[in-house]
Design a protein around this motif. Structure first.
Motif, PDB file in Angstrom:
ATOM      1  N   SER A  31      34.893  39.116  93.715  1.00 56.40           N
ATOM      2  CA  SER A  31      34.042  38.086  94.322  1.00 56.40           C
ATOM      3  C   SER A  31      33.811  36.899  93.406  1.00 56.40           C
ATOM      4  O   SER A  31      33.341  35.854  93.855  1.00 56.40           O
ATOM      5  N   PRO A  34      37.616  32.234  93.684  1.00 52.10           N
ATOM      6  CA  PRO A  34      37.635  31.569  94.998  1.00 52.10           C
ATOM      7  C   PRO A  34      38.576  32.276  95.974  1.00 52.10           C
ATOM      8  O   PRO A  34      39.479  33.013  95.576  1.00 52.10           O
ATOM      9  N   LYS A  35      38.357  32.011  97.244  1.00 54.47           N
ATOM     10  CA  LYS A  35      39.210  32.593  98.276  1.00 54.47           C
ATOM     11  C   LYS A  35      40.638  32.116  98.076  1.00 54.47           C
ATOM     12  O   LYS A  35      40.890  30.926  97.895  1.00 54.47           O
ATOM     13  N   GLY A  36      41.560  33.053  98.108  1.00 53.21           N
ATOM     14  CA  GLY A  36      42.960  32.737  97.864  1.00 53.21           C
ATOM     15  C   GLY A  36      43.362  32.866  96.401  1.00 53.21           C
ATOM     16  O   GLY A  36      44.552  32.783  96.080  1.00 53.21           O
ATOM     17  N   ARG A  37      42.379  33.057  95.516  1.00 50.87           N
ATOM     18  CA  ARG A  37      42.652  33.215  94.088  1.00 50.87           C
ATOM     19  C   ARG A  37      42.216  34.588  93.583  1.00 50.87           C
ATOM     20  O   ARG A  37      42.003  34.776  92.389  1.00 50.87           O
ATOM     21  N   GLU A  38      42.099  35.541  94.487  1.00 50.54           N
ATOM     22  CA  GLU A  38      41.622  36.864  94.106  1.00 50.54           C
ATOM     23  C   GLU A  38      42.541  37.562  93.100  1.00 50.54           C
ATOM     24  O   GLU A  38      42.108  38.430  92.355  1.00 50.54           O
TER      25      GLU A  38
END
Length: 400
Positions: A31, A34-38
């Motif tokens: 968490s 960022p979204k897409g960089r997990e």
């Protein structure tokens, strides 16, 4: 350093899954990105897998890759690149990583490896007979000034001799690692000079200007236009160091003659005009003595936080078991002692500081806002609620 490969299939487990606690920690780490960089969470998730099982298995690497939706080869590249990841089973009580880079090698790391060969196993990355100890050679671990050094799990042991390392290994083998304090193993504070400071022991202060020095400066020859005293044979009018010609001497004599006549005319009969009062301009006021002193001393500096201020946090008597305030990020042994001297011994006290109290402590320590920047109150609340475990849940890392 040898090529890093996965352990043989015979020792690889059939499957891997995070237990309940580590699964919750893994979600916290994912968490943070960022979204897409997990996929950026691959390193902390592999570390969690290692903390759970003691080493990073092939199935653990694949499980982490599946969680982050990344190709297996990408997760494998990370796991095999960093020596912090153990790709084979290691000693249950100690795994010694001996630095073999140039500074440590020059200071005796080969002798440390000989100790590991004699007390653990002749070859690196092999367990001893009891399965409690293992060792390996690694690249630089960032403590060059304290060479030679080793890492045992997450702690560094520095300034080692073969005899000292042998004693440390014996303590871990006996299940008593608490007998050894990590860090320098000689009379040294962190990376400070061995034996204590030899220079800059006190803050230098500018020397006071004496009256004799001021008088000597007043009697020094006035500089020329070029900023230097006049040398013999140099024209004072021109202010250069070229040879003075007869024409220069004649021009300078004429200028001095005119200046002398003008001065004589002024002193003979000319009087200074009387001051004309301007009704629209108030008369100059003679400054008071206090104002004169203030103008010399410069602007006043704000006073430091006083011990009797009402904003000072309330202190308590030292409890039988005070909290380890060093678990708060930004608090070291010296700062903990200062807080204790103010009667601050527990996380609960720090967690209850209001804005005025935080400002008072910040001013007393001359921290310039560091208490709020480091979020001492939020850290203390987590530690007071559930210790290091609660701290990990809130911040996603262990305290200090």
């Amino acid at each position: 350093m040898s090529v890093r490969r996965l352990a043989d299939d015979q020792v690889q487990p059939a499957k891997f899954a995070f237990n309940r606690d580590f699964a919750a920690q893994a979600k916290v780490w994912v968490s943070k990105y960022p979204k897409g960089r997990e996929q950026s969470a691959v390193i902390p998730l592999l570390m969690l897998a290692q903390e759970q099982d003691g080493w990073v298995t092939k199935t653990a690497i694949e499980h982490v890759a599946d969680m982050l939706r990344m190709p297996y080869i990408r997760a494998l590249e990370v796991a095999t690149f960093y020596t912090q990841f153990q790709l084979k089973p290691i000693g249950t009580r100690a795994h010694i990583q001996v630095c073999g880079t140039t500074p440590c090698m020059l200071r005796g790391s080969e002798a440390l490896m000989d100790v590991c060969r004699s007390k653990i196993h002749a070859e690196p990355q092999h367990l001893n007979e009891a399965g409690t100890l293992s060792w390996e050679e690694v690249e630089c671990q960032g403590a060059c000034v304290n060479a030679p050094m080793v890492m045992i799990f997450k702690d560094a042991y520095e300034d080692l001799t073969p005899e000292r390392l042998a004693y440390i290994i014996d303590r871990f083998e006996a299940g008593r690692p608490q007998d050894i304090e990590p860090g320098p193993q000689i009379d040294r504070v962190f990376s400070a000079p061995a034996g204590g400071l030899t220079s800059l022991k006190e803050e230098p202060k500018p020397a006071a200007k004496t009256k004799a020095a001021a008088g000597a400066a007043a009697k020094s020859p006035a500089p020329t236009q070029a900023g230097k005293p006049k040398r013999e044979g140099e024209s004072e009018t021109l202010g250069t160091s070229r040879p003075v010609t007869p024409t220069d001497q004649k021009d300078e004599a004429n200028a001095q003659s005119k200046t002398g006549k003008a001065a004589a005319s002024r002193s003979a009969g000319a009087k200074a005009p009387a001051a004309v009062s301007d009704p629209a301009r108030p008369a100059a006021r003679k400054p008071a003595a206090a104002e004169t002193v203030a103008s010399v001393a410069g602007p006043a500096t704000p006073a430091t936080a006083g011990l009797s201020d009402r904003s000072r946090p309330a202190g308590i008597d030292r409890p039988a078991a005070p909290d380890d305030l060093k678990l708060i990020s930004g608090v070291g042994p010296k700062l903990e002692g200062t807080l204790n001297s103010l009667g601050i011994y527990t996380f609960k006290q720090v967690a209850g500081w209001k804005k005025a109290e935080r400002d008072w402590v910040d001013g007393y320590l001359n921290f310039k806002g560091r208490i709020d920047r480091d979020d001492w109150v939020r850290q203390a609340k987590a530690l007071a609620k559930g210790g290091p475990e609660e701290y990990f849940k809130v911040f996603g890392k262990k305290p200090r």
